[in-house]
Design an enzyme around this catalytic site. Structure first.
Site, short mmCIF file in Angstrom:
data_model
loop_
_atom_site.label_atom_id
_atom_site.label_comp_id
_atom_site.label_asym_id
_atom_site.label_seq_id
_atom_site.Cartn_x
_atom_site.Cartn_y
_atom_site.Cartn_z
N LYS A 179 22.64 -28.39 -88.70
CA LYS A 179 22.83 -27.79 -90.00
C LYS A 179 23.81 -28.41 -90.70
O LYS A 179 23.52 -28.48 -92.10
CB LYS A 179 23.16 -26.35 -89.72
CG LYS A 179 24.20 -25.64 -90.63
CD LYS A 179 23.51 -25.06 -91.66
CE LYS A 179 24.27 -24.39 -92.59
NZ LYS A 179 23.97 -22.95 -93.46
N LYS A 248 33.36 -26.04 -97.54
CA LYS A 248 33.41 -25.58 -96.18
C LYS A 248 32.50 -26.31 -95.31
O LYS A 248 32.96 -26.92 -94.16
CB LYS A 248 33.44 -24.09 -95.81
CG LYS A 248 33.61 -23.57 -94.54
CD LYS A 248 33.12 -22.16 -94.49
CE LYS A 248 31.95 -22.27 -93.41
NZ LYS A 248 31.19 -21.00 -93.10
#
Lengths: 311, 311
Positions: A179, A248
């Protein structure tokens, strides 16, 4: 299946709704209780729990979908955490499975999995997703799953209610790895689109033509498709994915690569651009807004022919 | 239409074949005459000319598909060039149109157009293509066309015999601009794929899973689709597009951006990687081979877990 879902944010609420629609017996919990009450009001048959511990009572699977690793840890392993309320493995039946869909990085996923295993003998999967709110709503998310294949098979019906592609990525943490690299690539591909539009603007090119050619040619990318037009129009709403959230993820990506002794130079470059955009106050905009610091640095506004241009 | 086609290389021979198949009256010329003779042998009704000048006699359109600007200039404006043999504009009928499909950069396209106009009053279009040999063969190229819209309309039937998308990009040179920026983006997107595979290798990730997720997610790009698997298998044949040819295009891209006073930093980075790969002797390989200098710099071979890795 009996399912607890913890975290009813933009993604979680849509994912939980699809579990309910698919006929699973659902208990939800959310930090802001009002959100959970409203969700239950809109989805008949859904129960609301006062704590993660209460939510986990006698369920087959506990899903978490929150912001970061510390939150996942607290929801699962804190005093009122789900692990304290879940069903221990017994001869007759398997224990509760914990599936975290948040993006928390491989190290935190491995640490949480180890603690769930050593203290409670629970199985854990990291199962982060790609796809934003519209795909969460339509049940077309992509799940990248790290953990034991048998554990994945036990929860697959629940994942299939929320996603159109479920991929086993390897052991715990590898869902996170895949991911994060994907999102690092998405970030740098977005920087590429912005730089290309700026280079084309300097040359007086027709940006709509450039985007059309790239979409159908070797320069094509998902980010050309999704972020090209917003950059040309400088329209950074609707916000499908906040710039600060991508930042992030890119930070987590670089941390994970660094921890393995590897490198990902272009992700670091994308991180620099995202930090500059966030410093310009664009953190809550769609991440297409990363074009702004590049426009500033290049002294060119995308789509506006430079003054004095002769073509 | 009556058409002259100059340059029967890998691309040109396939493009010319589609013109003939579509029923156009075709005369061909090639620097190596044997190639032209063989082509005519395989395509009944095609004539072979001894010089570009002879090929251009009484045709509606002259196509060029060669390597660089100096070649185009010589074929069109040299002593035995096509301009000397083409049909001048007259009251009763329009003059021959010159359409260059080579990738020569916007400055050279504008210079050739200006000379054809001032010395011969001929119309010129720059019409570079994206898509490699298979798409040239199937008639599915994308043409980016710079020049007068009316001129484009006159030659559109010929372009439609060779391409599936014909886009008017603006005035002369803008076809080149769009093509070069597209190829610059393709080059850097390929570097991104290589760096992502290296970062994933360092973390022991399953590269097939990563590629599958990227293809269906936000990290997707045409280069992920085309170059991901060849990089994992280190198989740089078949050669759809030679690394040195991509390097040529990226150089032209940067030249054109620089000439406009603009910037394209990531294209410069891609150029550096391509130069290193070419210096390693990989210039005749498919450009997926640009992964090689990155593997060398990172000290990691894509798909091979580093020695001493614990996961």
């Amino acid at each position: 299946m009996r399912i607890a879902f913890l975290g009813l944010g933009i993604m979680g609420s849509r994912m939980a709704a699809n579990l309910s629609l698919a006929g699973h017996e659902l208990t939800v919990w959310n930090r802001t209780a009002k959100t959970a009450d409203e969700f239950a009001g809109e989805h008949p048959g859904v129960s609301v729990a006062a704590t993660p511990r209460e939510a986990a009572a006698d369920v087959d699977v506990v899903f978490t979908m929150v912001v970061d690793g510390p939150q996942v840890r607290e929801l699962l392993l804190g005093d009122a955490g789900a692990a304290a309320g879940a069903r221990a493995r017994a001869d007759a039946e398997p224990g509760t499975v914990f599936v975290d869909c948040s993006t928390i990085g491989p190290e935190q996923a491995r640490a949480i999995a180890a603690e769930l295993r050593s203290e409670h003998n629970f199985d854990f999967l990291d199962a982060p997703v790609t796809g934003s709110a519209p795909r969460a709503q339509s049940g077309e998310l992509v799940f990248m799953v790290g953990g034991e294949p048998e554990t994945l098979e036990r929860v697959r019906p629940a994942l299939e209610a929320m996603g159109s592609l479920i991929v086993h990525a390897g052991e715990v943490g590898q869902g996170q790895t895949v991911k994060l690299i994907n999102n690092g690539v998405a970030a740098i591909n977005t920087v590429v689109v912005a730089q290309a539009l700026l280079a084309a603007t300097s040359q007086g090119a027709d940006l709509d033509v450039l985007l059309e050619v790239m979409r159908s040619g070797s320069g094509g990318s998902r980010m050309v498709e999704l972020k090209g037009s917003p950059m040309v129009t400088h329209n950074y709403t609707p916000v499908l994915f906040k710039l600060d959230h991508l930042l992030k993820d890119v930070r987590l990506c670089i941390e994970a690569v660094d921890a393995s002794g590897g490198h990902f130079a272009l992700a670091e470059l994308a991180q620099d651009v995202l930090i500059q955009a966030s410093d310009m106050g664009l953190g809550d905009e769609d991440f297409a807004a990363l074009a702004a610091p590049l426009e500033r640095d290049y002294g060119v506004r995308i789509g506006e022919r430079p003054a004095g241009s002769d073509r």
